[in-house]
Write a protein that holds these residues in place. Structure first.
Motif: not given
Length: 222
Positions: A38-42, A175-177, A183-186
């Motif tokens: 499970p992987s998510v970008v918030v 693991e946020t590139p 863009m302000g995402y994680t």
């Protein structure tokens, strides 16, 4: 297919204004779907921008909720969804309190954000959650230390609906590139482990939120 806000979608949401950034997110969605965990970008409100099919599978058994579905806003799901404890093991100490700590930090950084203020109002209207946020959280952080609130590297229990995993643990890996950071995402991935032992039989409806939902705060007097 990677999806956002409640079901499979070919376009992530909210889309950045730059066409190049939109194209990057579209390709990143394809990459995310290739991940078996499970992987998510918030974003900073914990609004879900992208999530993969494994994330959807993990939460497929939760009931409907008007504002707190896991693929809509993950913070709201942890704090307010009555079914959160049926998936997130040791819900209070391992999930709810660390998320409240991150929320408090986000409010300090983005205090005028309308989305965060909306969550803050909902916390204030919930006597148990309000007591946990204002009184229980500072006490808990002093007891466990600041490292306990970090997501990256934390090992937390899960109750996976797939019997292959069942009652297990996951390590949260951040693991946020750079492009997502800009863009302000994680991005967070829940790396699942082998099942620890057979899950105990659940009561009808699973482990749902009750008046004694947060033991870190005193019981509310009638």
């Amino acid at each position: 297919m990677a999806y956002q806000a409640g079901g499979p979608r070919s376009q992530p949401r909210p889309a950045p204004e730059s066409l190049e950034a939109q194209a990057y997110l579209q390709d990143y969605a394809a990459l995310l779907e290739g991940v078996s965990f499970p992987s998510v970008v918030v974003d900073h409100r914990w609004d879900v921008v992208l999530a993969n099919g494994a994330f959807e599978t993990l939460f497929r058994g939760v009931g409907p909720h008007p504002t707190a579905m896991p693929w809509d806003n993950f913070l709201r799901f942890v704090l307010f969804h009555p079914d959160a404890g049926t998936v997130l093991g040791e819900h209070e100490s391992s999930w709810c309190l660390p998320m409240l700590a991150h929320f408090a930090a986000a409010v300090e950084r983005h205090g005028h954000d309308h989305g965060l203020q909306s969550i803050l109002r909902d916390i204030a209207q919930d006597p148990i959650m309000d007591a946990a946020y204002r009184h229980g959280l500072p006490h808990w952080i002093r007891s466990v230390g600041p490292d306990a609130v970090e997501h990256d590297g934390a090992v937390r229990p899960l109750l996976h609906p797939d019997p292959r995993w069942g009652r297990t643990d996951c390590r949260i890996v951040g693991e946020t590139p750079k492009n997502l950071q800009d863009m302000g995402y994680t991005r967070l991935t829940l790396v699942l482990r082998e099942a620890r032992r057979p899950a105990p039989a659940r009561r009808p409806g699973g482990t749902r939120r009750t008046a004694s939902y947060l033991s870190v705060v005193p019981a509310v007097e009638a």
